[in-house]
Design a protein around this motif. Structure first.
Motif, short mmCIF file in Angstrom:
data_model
loop_
_atom_site.label_atom_id
_atom_site.label_comp_id
_atom_site.label_asym_id
_atom_site.label_seq_id
_atom_site.Cartn_x
_atom_site.Cartn_y
_atom_site.Cartn_z
N THR A 161 49.94 13.97 76.28
CA THR A 161 51.11 14.84 76.33
C THR A 161 52.19 14.26 75.43
O THR A 161 52.40 13.04 75.44
CB THR A 161 51.63 14.92 77.77
N TRP A 162 52.89 15.11 74.67
CA TRP A 162 53.88 14.56 73.75
C TRP A 162 55.07 15.49 73.55
O TRP A 162 55.01 16.68 73.86
CB TRP A 162 53.25 14.23 72.41
N ALA A 163 56.13 14.90 73.00
CA ALA A 163 57.32 15.68 72.62
C ALA A 163 58.05 14.93 71.52
O ALA A 163 57.92 13.71 71.37
CB ALA A 163 58.25 15.88 73.82
N VAL A 164 58.85 15.69 70.77
CA VAL A 164 59.65 15.14 69.68
C VAL A 164 60.79 16.11 69.40
O VAL A 164 60.66 17.32 69.62
CB VAL A 164 58.78 14.94 68.41
N ILE A 165 61.91 15.58 68.94
CA ILE A 165 63.00 16.42 68.45
C ILE A 165 63.08 16.15 66.95
O ILE A 165 63.47 15.05 66.53
CB ILE A 165 64.34 16.08 69.12
N LEU A 166 62.68 17.13 66.17
CA LEU A 166 62.67 16.98 64.71
C LEU A 166 64.02 17.41 64.13
O LEU A 166 64.55 18.44 64.52
CB LEU A 166 61.54 17.81 64.10
N SER A 167 64.53 16.63 63.22
CA SER A 167 65.84 16.92 62.60
C SER A 167 65.90 18.32 62.00
O SER A 167 66.88 19.03 62.18
CB SER A 167 66.15 15.91 61.50
N GLU A 168 64.86 18.68 61.31
CA GLU A 168 64.85 19.96 60.60
C GLU A 168 64.31 21.12 61.44
O GLU A 168 64.69 22.26 61.22
CB GLU A 168 64.01 19.83 59.31
N GLU A 169 63.42 20.83 62.37
CA GLU A 169 62.71 21.90 63.08
C GLU A 169 63.08 22.04 64.55
O GLU A 169 62.67 22.99 65.21
CB GLU A 169 61.20 21.69 62.95
#
Length: 120
Positions: A48-56
């Protein structure tokens, strides 16, 4: 890449956490592919994963562990951490953990964030 193994063990299930800096969704895909090159992660029940992308913006994936990606994402938002994917891996031990699984995800993400701060 930071990898912390054996973060939590409960009723046969084992949890680990991995993470690292990424650039865009393509970077997330490369990170996940590299992680799963390790046979034990490829065979895990859930990555399971998550990320906050600068552009997206925010992106998450439960990988069959319903709601776990949202837990990771919420913690990343509170921390203000962008462009860093966090993956919580679970090897299912045969016993349903109910709501305890969310507490284990939180424990894993906290361990990662602490290691990330120390490394940074």
């Amino acid at each position: 890449m930071i990898q912390l193994e054996a973060v939590v063990s409960d009723r046969g299930s084992r949890y680990a956490v991995s993470g690292g800096a990424v650039v865009g969704r393509a970077g997330v895909d490369v990170f996940l592919r590299d992680l799963k090159r390790q046979k034990k992660y490829a065979k895990a029940t859930h990555n399971t994963w998550a990320v906050i992308l600068s552009e997206e913006g925010p992106v998450r994936h439960d990988d069959g562990e319903s709601g776990a990606g949202a837990v990771i994402l919420k913690m990343l938002e509170r921390e203000g951490l962008t462009d860093c994917v966090v993956v919580v891996t679970r090897w299912y031990g045969g016993v349903h953990l109910g709501g305890d699984r969310f507490a284990h995800v939180v424990t894993c993400v906290r361990a990662f964030l602490e290691a990330w701060r120390k490394a940074g």
